[in-house]
Scaffold this motif. Structure first.
Motif, PDB file in Angstrom:
ATOM      1  N   ASN A 182       0.838  -1.197   0.000  1.00  0.00           N
ATOM      2  CA  ASN A 182       0.000   0.000   0.000  1.00  0.00           C
ATOM      3  C   ASN A 182       0.871   1.244   0.000  1.00  0.00           C
ATOM      4  N   GLU A 183       0.238   2.354  -0.354  1.00  0.00           N
ATOM      5  CA  GLU A 183       0.887   3.657  -0.302  1.00  0.00           C
ATOM      6  C   GLU A 183       0.391   4.365   0.953  1.00  0.00           C
ATOM      7  N   THR A 184       1.283   4.624   1.843  1.00  0.00           N
ATOM      8  CA  THR A 184       0.858   5.196   3.125  1.00  0.00           C
ATOM      9  C   THR A 184       0.591   6.689   3.043  1.00  0.00           C
ATOM     10  N   GLN A 185       0.950   7.345   1.945  1.00  0.00           N
ATOM     11  CA  GLN A 185       0.727   8.782   1.815  1.00  0.00           C
ATOM     12  C   GLN A 185      -0.095   9.044   0.554  1.00  0.00           C
ATOM     13  N   PRO A 186      -1.417   9.081   0.659  1.00  0.00           N
ATOM     14  CA  PRO A 186      -2.240   9.369  -0.517  1.00  0.00           C
ATOM     15  C   PRO A 186      -1.948  10.764  -1.054  1.00  0.00           C
ATOM     16  N   ILE A 187      -2.152  10.930  -2.338  1.00  0.00           N
ATOM     17  CA  ILE A 187      -1.833  12.203  -2.968  1.00  0.00           C
ATOM     18  C   ILE A 187      -2.738  13.315  -2.460  1.00  0.00           C
ATOM     19  N   TRP A 188      -3.972  12.994  -2.066  1.00  0.00           N
ATOM     20  CA  TRP A 188      -4.889  14.050  -1.620  1.00  0.00           C
ATOM     21  C   TRP A 188      -4.542  14.574  -0.223  1.00  0.00           C
ATOM     22  N   LEU A 189      -3.685  13.864   0.520  1.00  0.00           N
ATOM     23  CA  LEU A 189      -3.262  14.360   1.827  1.00  0.00           C
ATOM     24  C   LEU A 189      -2.038  15.270   1.732  1.00  0.00           C
TER      25      LEU A 189
ATOM     26  N   LYS B  79     -15.044  12.950 -12.160  1.00  0.00           N
ATOM     27  CA  LYS B  79     -14.406  11.843 -11.469  1.00  0.00           C
ATOM     28  C   LYS B  79     -13.535  12.374 -10.339  1.00  0.00           C
ATOM     29  N   GLY B  80     -13.337  11.540  -9.321  1.00  0.00           N
ATOM     30  CA  GLY B  80     -12.493  11.989  -8.223  1.00  0.00           C
ATOM     31  C   GLY B  80     -12.570  11.080  -7.020  1.00  0.00           C
ATOM     32  N   VAL B  81     -11.854  11.487  -5.989  1.00  0.00           N
ATOM     33  CA  VAL B  81     -11.840  10.772  -4.717  1.00  0.00           C
ATOM     34  C   VAL B  81     -12.240  11.748  -3.610  1.00  0.00           C
ATOM     35  N   VAL B  82     -12.946  11.224  -2.621  1.00  0.00           N
ATOM     36  CA  VAL B  82     -13.373  11.993  -1.457  1.00  0.00           C
ATOM     37  C   VAL B  82     -12.993  11.208  -0.217  1.00  0.00           C
ATOM     38  N   ASP B  83     -12.288  11.850   0.704  1.00  0.00           N
ATOM     39  CA  ASP B  83     -11.836  11.193   1.926  1.00  0.00           C
ATOM     40  C   ASP B  83     -12.314  12.005   3.122  1.00  0.00           C
ATOM     41  N   SER B  84     -13.134  11.375   3.963  1.00  0.00           N
ATOM     42  CA  SER B  84     -13.709  12.069   5.112  1.00  0.00           C
ATOM     43  C   SER B  84     -13.417  11.294   6.388  1.00  0.00           C
ATOM     44  N   ASN B  85     -13.138  12.026   7.447  1.00  0.00           N
ATOM     45  CA  ASN B  85     -12.987  11.424   8.767  1.00  0.00           C
ATOM     46  C   ASN B  85     -14.259  11.540   9.598  1.00  0.00           C
ATOM     47  N   ASP B  86     -15.254  12.266   9.087  1.00  0.00           N
ATOM     48  CA  ASP B  86     -16.475  12.500   9.847  1.00  0.00           C
ATOM     49  C   ASP B  86     -17.527  11.424   9.617  1.00  0.00           C
ATOM     50  N   LEU B  87     -17.421  10.683   8.517  1.00  0.00           N
ATOM     51  CA  LEU B  87     -18.384   9.613   8.253  1.00  0.00           C
ATOM     52  C   LEU B  87     -17.973   8.352   9.005  1.00  0.00           C
ATOM     53  N   PRO B  88     -18.934   7.532   9.374  1.00  0.00           N
ATOM     54  CA  PRO B  88     -18.572   6.247   9.982  1.00  0.00           C
ATOM     55  C   PRO B  88     -17.949   5.323   8.950  1.00  0.00           C
ATOM     56  N   LEU B  89     -17.047   4.478   9.419  1.00  0.00           N
ATOM     57  CA  LEU B  89     -16.388   3.551   8.496  1.00  0.00           C
ATOM     58  C   LEU B  89     -17.388   2.595   7.880  1.00  0.00           C
ATOM     59  N   ASN B  90     -18.351   2.175   8.645  1.00  0.00           N
ATOM     60  CA  ASN B  90     -19.362   1.234   8.163  1.00  0.00           C
ATOM     61  C   ASN B  90     -20.548   2.018   7.611  1.00  0.00           C
TER      62      ASN B  90
ATOM     63  N   ASN C 179      -2.028  13.907 -13.096  1.00  0.00           N
ATOM     64  CA  ASN C 179      -2.427  13.154 -14.290  1.00  0.00           C
ATOM     65  C   ASN C 179      -2.141  11.667 -14.132  1.00  0.00           C
ATOM     66  N   GLU C 180      -1.000  11.342 -13.537  1.00  0.00           N
ATOM     67  CA  GLU C 180      -0.650   9.948 -13.341  1.00  0.00           C
ATOM     68  C   GLU C 180      -1.603   9.275 -12.363  1.00  0.00           C
ATOM     69  N   PHE C 181      -1.947   9.967 -11.292  1.00  0.00           N
ATOM     70  CA  PHE C 181      -2.902   9.428 -10.325  1.00  0.00           C
ATOM     71  C   PHE C 181      -4.264   9.221 -10.979  1.00  0.00           C
ATOM     72  N   TYR C 182      -4.686  10.155 -11.800  1.00  0.00           N
ATOM     73  CA  TYR C 182      -5.976  10.054 -12.480  1.00  0.00           C
ATOM     74  C   TYR C 182      -6.013   8.846 -13.423  1.00  0.00           C
ATOM     75  N   LYS C 183      -4.990   8.676 -14.215  1.00  0.00           N
ATOM     76  CA  LYS C 183      -4.950   7.567 -15.160  1.00  0.00           C
ATOM     77  C   LYS C 183      -4.918   6.222 -14.439  1.00  0.00           C
ATOM     78  N   LYS C 184      -4.143   6.162 -13.365  1.00  0.00           N
ATOM     79  CA  LYS C 184      -3.997   4.906 -12.636  1.00  0.00           C
ATOM     80  C   LYS C 184      -5.273   4.540 -11.887  1.00  0.00           C
ATOM     81  N   THR C 185      -5.915   5.519 -11.295  1.00  0.00           N
ATOM     82  CA  THR C 185      -7.096   5.259 -10.468  1.00  0.00           C
ATOM     83  C   THR C 185      -8.316   4.920 -11.302  1.00  0.00           C
TER      84      THR C 185
END
Length: 810
Positions: free
Chosen positions: A361-368, A456-467, A380-386
């Motif tokens: 795994n990559e411990t440092q996501p690009i959005w952080l 297209k994109g990624v969203v990362d939240s700490n406020d939502l429950p994991l489940n 661009n590389e992250f977009y193509k890969k994801t």
């Protein structure tokens, strides 16, 4: 005896060390990361030398990967580790019923929950790994947090990681973390009971979904967590060691059982310094999950950005040169040819296989990361890969929102459109992460409205429950706030494309996604102010180029109050419509709507920058004319208007004097609140259209005449002198139906109209040329009879001769 015990302990510790190197048991996965307020106690694992040995073991496990041919010792070590691990996996399968164990009954709700998990049909079993890795990450995170105030918790090793090993032959998965671990009481509290409110919600939701005939895949929704392991396992063994306890305990549960056992770990080779080791004995049908490649794929999908390193036990290899035995015949032949030269040894390249830990795994996501530190190439590389794209995105937006709701996101606008706007299938363009753990990409308007589904994109939240579940997404206030901010950022990103110096960028965007924005103008009233500046249309003065509403407003005449538009089925029809005659004369620009969605989108906007949208094909068009002169003309032609209305009957609502015509005799305009000709055409084409409403809207038309045209003047004279003249009435009928066609409407009876036109043409041209053809001689001299003669005398004869009648022609 003390000395003997110490020597025995040293030998046992050495044996345990070798086993732990093989098993990678430097860490453990805590199923629930349970907490305890018990103060930490010193851990007694024998002599201090044993503790140092454990630390050295952790260092070996965290050592760099073996590569090349120079580190032969490391290769031998890993080869021994492989054998040891294979032995441990097989040994772990041995039932340890000879050890004393305490039997406990599950809480009633947990028992029901276990039964549902084992016997219900779930479409996605692979979420078990996501849940267990997330629990392990929580255990590590909790240990890191507690060690800030209590550094003694890390005395058994500072490494914080997760290690996953598989035994595909026996169908066993071992997940180990070096987290906080659990005491005996915490094992009972965490794995034997569950919060009653969460269980009640889970059972209620599952029952409702089954009654509704829906997919009952509710794993990961109401704190199920650890119990998802029984989706794929027939038996689960949890071995855990808390730094607050000097004993290691083993929890063991079997599917379809109402009880579980807890015992103390007595085997030295199975002791771990700290954390939890979770062993899953897979069901026969689910042993495919024990393949290293399958685990690697699931980790990449769900847990790629977990904040702690995840290592998997993988087979690797390196190339090396080895000597090969020569063929005796060839060796003798070479010796005969040259006895003086020293024979060369033959070698070949082989691949040496070995097993080693690999970071998955990559411990440092690009959005952080800080957006200022990320280059365009990295985005661009992250977009193509994801998203499995091959073209760079048109634009990207990397942002962090803080305040009431905090989340990080990266959004992209793809270069090309893959899905049509009418495609009802759900897109997988938004990947939702909670605390870096992938949750889902299966959304239906919860995070983005339908008209922005191309983003297209990624969203990362700490406020939502994991489940998190779809029900939570639909009802959560946090999600509603996130949606508003995501939509706002998406519009800012698109606006950036429109403001680019390269006009071709937005032309590409509009070609792909223009219809999506028009749909947004129809559906999303709250964002009209953001959508309107992004719209593009043709105009009567743009030379077949699209313009924005801002450009139109800038080009407006000082006396112009409204934004004028007309809708047609083609650009040519719109440009040549009779409605534009007077506006073209006044140099007013008119928007030309040729897409079926244009007119509906503008009707929903109603205005832009305090300028109303006005359809020039509808009645009551105000062009700022002198009303006094128009009233005089109305009085002069009032009798004619009544005569025309009586003739047309219910086909029109009224007959009026037009202020929009210059060269055309008449035009048919729609009522102010009725359908335009373009809208009527579209509604007529609807297979499920309501014919009754179509008939009603069609009757609301206004017939406007141009009093300055010769045809209208002639009909005015006919109305005053002979209103019942059949020829005048026939001409009026043809005039009306011709106006329908030029105005964009369809005549009720095209064949009847054609017959009237043919009849009028016949009466107009009958005998006009036939009399001259009858006067021709029987044998006329052909023009080419005298090709050498000059045509000058003939030209003089034509000029000087007087017109002659038929019968006198020479």
């Amino acid at each position: 005896m003390i000395g003997a015990s110490r020597r025995s302990l040293s030998a046992a510790a050495a044996a345990a060390a070798r086993s732990r190197v093989a098993a990678g048991a430097a860490s453990a996965v805590s199923p629930d990361a349970a907490s305890s307020s018990v103060p930490p106690r010193p851990v007694s694992n024998g002599t201090p030398g044993v503790q140092q040995q454990q630390k050295r073991l952790l260092s070996v496990l965290a050592a760099p990967k073996v590569a090349g041919t120079s580190n032969v010792v490391s290769l031998k070590l890993m080869d021994g580790a492989l054998v040891g691990r294979r032995y441990e996996s097989s040994a772990a399968a041995v039932d340890s019923t000879d050890l004393p164990a305490e039997k406990h009954e599950y809480q009633a709700e947990v028992n029901r929950l276990m039964d549902l998990i084992v016997h219900s049909l779930y479409s996605n079993k692979e979420v078990f790994l996501r849940e267990l890795v997330s629990n392990a990450s929580d255990a590590l995170d909790k240990l890191r947090y507690l060690s800030v105030t209590d550094p003694e918790l890390l005395k058994d090793g500072p490494q914080l990681d997760i290690r996953i090993q598989t035994d595909k032959d026996n169908g066993i998965i071992t997940i180990t973390d070096s987290g906080i671990g659990m005491t005996k009481q915490e094992l009972i509290d965490s794995l034997g009971t569950i919060a009653s409110s969460g269980t009640a919600k889970f059972l209620k939701a599952l029952k409702e979904s089954q009654e509704a005939g829906m997919d009952s895949n509710l794993i990961g929704q109401f704190g199920v967590g650890f119990y998802s392991a029984f989706l794929v396992s027939e038996k689960v063994v949890v071995s855990t060691k808390s730094p607050k306890s000097d004993k290691q305990y083993v929890w063991e549960g079997v599917a379809d059982s109402g009880s579980y056992t807890i015992r103390e770990e007595k085997y030295p080779e199975k002791l771990i310094p700290r954390g939890t080791r979770l062993t899953l004995y897979l069901k026969r049908d689910d042993k495919g999950f024990a393949h290293p490649e399958r685990i690697q794929k699931l980790l990449k999908n769900y847990s790629q950005f977990v904040s702690f390193p995840i290592y998997t036990w993988q087979e690797k290899g390196f190339t090396k040169e080895v000597e090969v035995d020569e063929d005796p015949a060839e060796a003798k032949k070479e010796g005969d040819d040259d006895t003086k030269t020293e024979p060369k040894k033959k070698t070949k390249t082989v691949v040496e296989k070995y097993w080693d830990w690999e970071l998955s795994n990559e411990t440092q996501p690009i959005w952080l990361r800080n957006p200022k530190e990320v280059s365009t190439e990295e985005y661009n590389e992250f977009y193509k890969k994801t998203f499995n794209e091959y073209l760079d995105p048109l634009a990207s937006s990397h942002f962090t929102t803080e305040g009431e709701v905090e989340f990080r996101s990266i959004l992209f606008v793809p270069a090309t459109r893959k899905d049509d706007i009418t495609d009802s299938r759900k897109t997988k363009n938004i990947r939702l992460y909670v605390k870096r753990v992938f949750i889902s990409d299966d959304f239906d308007g919860e995070l983005f409205p339908r008209y922005l589904s191309f983003v297209k994109g990624v969203v990362d939240s700490n406020d939502l429950p994991l489940n998190v579940s779809r029900e939570i997404l639909q009802e959560s206030r946090i999600v509603r706030i996130m949606r508003k901010r995501l939509v706002r950022k998406a519009f800012d990103m698109i606006l950036g494309i429109s403001c680019s110096e390269n006009r071709d960028d937005y032309e590409r965007f509009w070609e792909n996604y223009g219809k999506f924005l028009k749909l947004g103008a129809m559906e999303d009233k709250e964002n009209h102010k953001r959508i309107a500046p992004l719209l593009r249309f043709f105009s009567s003065q743009s030379n077949d180029e699209l313009i924005s509403l801002d450009e139109y407003v800038e080009n407006m005449k000082p006396e112009q109050k409204d934004i004028y538009f007309i809708a047609a089925d083609s650009l040519s029809s719109a440009k040549n419509a009779p409605f534009l005659e007077r506006l073209t004369e006044k140099e007013y620009e008119v928007l030309l709507f040729v897409d079926p969605m244009d007119e509906v989108a503008i009707q929903n906007l109603s205005s832009y920058k305090d300028k109303k949208f006005v359809d020039i094909s509808k009645e009551d068009l105000d062009l700022g004319d002198n009303n006094e002169e128009r009233e005089e003309i109305k009085q002069e032609f009032s009798q004619t208007c009544d005569w025309i209305k009586n003739r047309l009957g219910d086909k029109v609502a009224r007959v009026d004097i037009s202020n929009r015509l210059r060269s055309s005799p008449c035009v048919l305009v729609a009522a102010k609140f009725g359908w335009s000709a373009n809208m009527e055409r579209l509604m007529r084409a609807q297979s499920m259209g309501d014919t009754s409403s179509l008939d009603f809207m069609r009757s609301r038309k206004v017939f406007e005449i141009n009093p300055e045209h010769e045809i209208i003047k002639a009909l005015n004279a006919a109305c005053r002198n002979n209103p019942d003249d059949p020829e005048a009435l026939k001409a009026l009928d043809v005039l009306f139906e011709t106006a329908m066609i030029s105005s964009g409407f369809s005549p009720d009876n095209p064949a009847e109209l054609s017959g009237k036109i043919y009849e009028m043409m016949t009466s107009a041209i009958a005998g006009k040329w036939s009399s001259q053809s009858q006067a021709q001689p029987a044998n006329p001299i052909p023009q080419h009879a005298a090709p050498v003669m000059s045509d000058e005398p003939l030209e003089a004869e034509v000029v000087e001769s007087e017109p002659v009648e038929a019968g006198q022609q020479k």
